[in-house]
Design a protein around this motif. Sequence first.
Motif, PDB file in Angstrom:
ATOM      1  N   UNK A   1       0.836  -1.199   0.000  1.00  0.00           N
ATOM      2  CA  UNK A   1       0.000   0.000   0.000  1.00  0.00           C
ATOM      3  C   UNK A   1       0.871   1.249   0.000  1.00  0.00           C
ATOM      4  N   UNK A   2       0.259   2.348  -0.397  1.00  0.00           N
ATOM      5  CA  UNK A   2       0.896   3.654  -0.243  1.00  0.00           C
ATOM      6  C   UNK A   2       0.485   4.167   1.125  1.00  0.00           C
ATOM      7  N   UNK A   3       1.397   4.194   2.052  1.00  0.00           N
ATOM      8  CA  UNK A   3       1.073   4.596   3.412  1.00  0.00           C
ATOM      9  C   UNK A   3       0.949   3.395   4.330  1.00  0.00           C
ATOM     10  N   UNK A   4       0.373   3.639   5.503  1.00  0.00           N
ATOM     11  CA  UNK A   4       0.287   2.609   6.529  1.00  0.00           C
ATOM     12  C   UNK A   4      -0.749   1.540   6.200  1.00  0.00           C
ATOM     13  N   UNK A   5      -0.515   0.348   6.732  1.00  0.00           N
ATOM     14  CA  UNK A   5      -1.484  -0.742   6.650  1.00  0.00           C
ATOM     15  C   UNK A   5      -2.280  -0.722   7.950  1.00  0.00           C
ATOM     16  N   UNK A   6      -3.611  -0.615   7.827  1.00  0.00           N
ATOM     17  CA  UNK A   6      -4.484  -0.549   8.996  1.00  0.00           C
ATOM     18  C   UNK A   6      -4.700  -1.919   9.627  1.00  0.00           C
ATOM     19  N   UNK A   7      -4.860  -2.955   8.773  1.00  0.00           N
ATOM     20  CA  UNK A   7      -5.143  -4.286   9.296  1.00  0.00           C
ATOM     21  C   UNK A   7      -4.677  -5.323   8.287  1.00  0.00           C
ATOM     22  N   UNK A   8      -4.443  -6.529   8.774  1.00  0.00           N
ATOM     23  CA  UNK A   8      -3.990  -7.633   7.941  1.00  0.00           C
ATOM     24  C   UNK A   8      -4.641  -8.910   8.455  1.00  0.00           C
ATOM     25  N   UNK A   9      -5.039  -9.782   7.529  1.00  0.00           N
ATOM     26  CA  UNK A   9      -5.673 -11.044   7.912  1.00  0.00           C
ATOM     27  C   UNK A   9      -5.154 -12.146   7.004  1.00  0.00           C
ATOM     28  N   UNK A  10      -4.950 -13.315   7.580  1.00  0.00           N
ATOM     29  CA  UNK A  10      -4.532 -14.475   6.806  1.00  0.00           C
ATOM     30  C   UNK A  10      -5.759 -15.214   6.324  1.00  0.00           C
ATOM     31  N   UNK A  11      -5.753 -15.598   5.048  1.00  0.00           N
ATOM     32  CA  UNK A  11      -6.886 -16.290   4.460  1.00  0.00           C
ATOM     33  C   UNK A  11      -6.506 -17.688   4.025  1.00  0.00           C
ATOM     34  N   UNK A  12      -7.420 -18.364   3.347  1.00  0.00           N
ATOM     35  CA  UNK A  12      -7.140 -19.722   2.880  1.00  0.00           C
ATOM     36  C   UNK A  12      -6.138 -19.703   1.726  1.00  0.00           C
ATOM     37  N   UNK A  13      -5.517 -20.833   1.474  1.00  0.00           N
ATOM     38  CA  UNK A  13      -4.575 -20.988   0.350  1.00  0.00           C
ATOM     39  C   UNK A  13      -3.425 -19.988   0.408  1.00  0.00           C
ATOM     40  N   UNK A  14      -2.944 -19.688   1.612  1.00  0.00           N
ATOM     41  CA  UNK A  14      -1.818 -18.769   1.807  1.00  0.00           C
ATOM     42  C   UNK A  14      -2.076 -17.380   1.243  1.00  0.00           C
ATOM     43  N   UNK A  15      -3.318 -16.950   1.260  1.00  0.00           N
ATOM     44  CA  UNK A  15      -3.648 -15.596   0.822  1.00  0.00           C
ATOM     45  C   UNK A  15      -3.623 -14.670   2.026  1.00  0.00           C
ATOM     46  N   UNK A  16      -3.322 -13.405   1.750  1.00  0.00           N
ATOM     47  CA  UNK A  16      -3.269 -12.380   2.791  1.00  0.00           C
ATOM     48  C   UNK A  16      -4.166 -11.226   2.353  1.00  0.00           C
ATOM     49  N   UNK A  17      -4.972 -10.706   3.272  1.00  0.00           N
ATOM     50  CA  UNK A  17      -5.829  -9.559   2.999  1.00  0.00           C
ATOM     51  C   UNK A  17      -5.280  -8.382   3.787  1.00  0.00           C
ATOM     52  N   UNK A  18      -5.150  -7.228   3.106  1.00  0.00           N
ATOM     53  CA  UNK A  18      -4.652  -6.027   3.765  1.00  0.00           C
ATOM     54  C   UNK A  18      -5.626  -4.878   3.555  1.00  0.00           C
ATOM     55  N   UNK A  19      -5.781  -4.042   4.580  1.00  0.00           N
ATOM     56  CA  UNK A  19      -6.554  -2.806   4.484  1.00  0.00           C
ATOM     57  C   UNK A  19      -5.585  -1.674   4.765  1.00  0.00           C
ATOM     58  N   UNK A  20      -5.486  -0.721   3.846  1.00  0.00           N
ATOM     59  CA  UNK A  20      -4.491   0.337   3.983  1.00  0.00           C
ATOM     60  C   UNK A  20      -5.084   1.724   4.055  1.00  0.00           C
ATOM     61  N   UNK A  21      -4.240   2.668   4.454  1.00  0.00           N
ATOM     62  CA  UNK A  21      -4.653   4.072   4.519  1.00  0.00           C
ATOM     63  C   UNK A  21      -4.798   4.698   3.133  1.00  0.00           C
ATOM     64  N   UNK A  22      -4.446   3.945   2.099  1.00  0.00           N
ATOM     65  CA  UNK A  22      -4.590   4.441   0.724  1.00  0.00           C
ATOM     66  C   UNK A  22      -5.980   4.139   0.160  1.00  0.00           C
ATOM     67  N   UNK A  23      -6.952   3.841   1.057  1.00  0.00           N
ATOM     68  CA  UNK A  23      -8.351   3.625   0.696  1.00  0.00           C
ATOM     69  C   UNK A  23      -8.572   2.343  -0.097  1.00  0.00           C
ATOM     70  N   UNK A  24      -7.670   1.375   0.036  1.00  0.00           N
ATOM     71  CA  UNK A  24      -7.802   0.111  -0.680  1.00  0.00           C
ATOM     72  C   UNK A  24      -7.800  -1.065   0.288  1.00  0.00           C
TER      73      UNK A  24
END
Length: 174
Positions: A10-33
Amino acid sequence: MKKTLEFRAHDGEIEDIALGPDNKVVTAGRDFQCCVWQRDQLVTGLRWHENLPGIPDKAYRYQACRDSGTFLGLGTVTGSVAIHIAFSLQRLYYVKEAHGIVVTDVAFVPESWPGRELLGGHEAALLSVAVDSRCKLHLLPTRRSLPVWLLLLLCAGLIVATILLLQLAFPGFL
């Protein structure tokens, strides 16, 4: 611990991160994504202007994310809560301003025995917690689907109808 992978998510800080199935990672960032990653490759992402036309990006920001394997739960800085299908990010549930202010965390109710009592006949249950000192339970209604036997019957009918149409169009076809 040893670092195995590093990339710019992300551009900027990462607000939260979660581990998903099949070694996937979900990120929520301050860049509105909100992004779904497989190692360092972007699988798919969410932006507010694509999912909620007419609402500017800057009005909302993903704050919290959790991936149950089937669903992705999201909370925003404006108090909204959403549930998406994890692999396609299709939105199934959305409550604008479910809380008065920032959603600080979301969590799916586990599908264990005690969790089933809260689920009832619903497909999923998401708890959201916010700065307004409230915890809310969001229930995702079970999506309607066709029974397999009905789907097979429809396919068989389609095949018979196709054969009959071909026989009418081309006499002596069979």
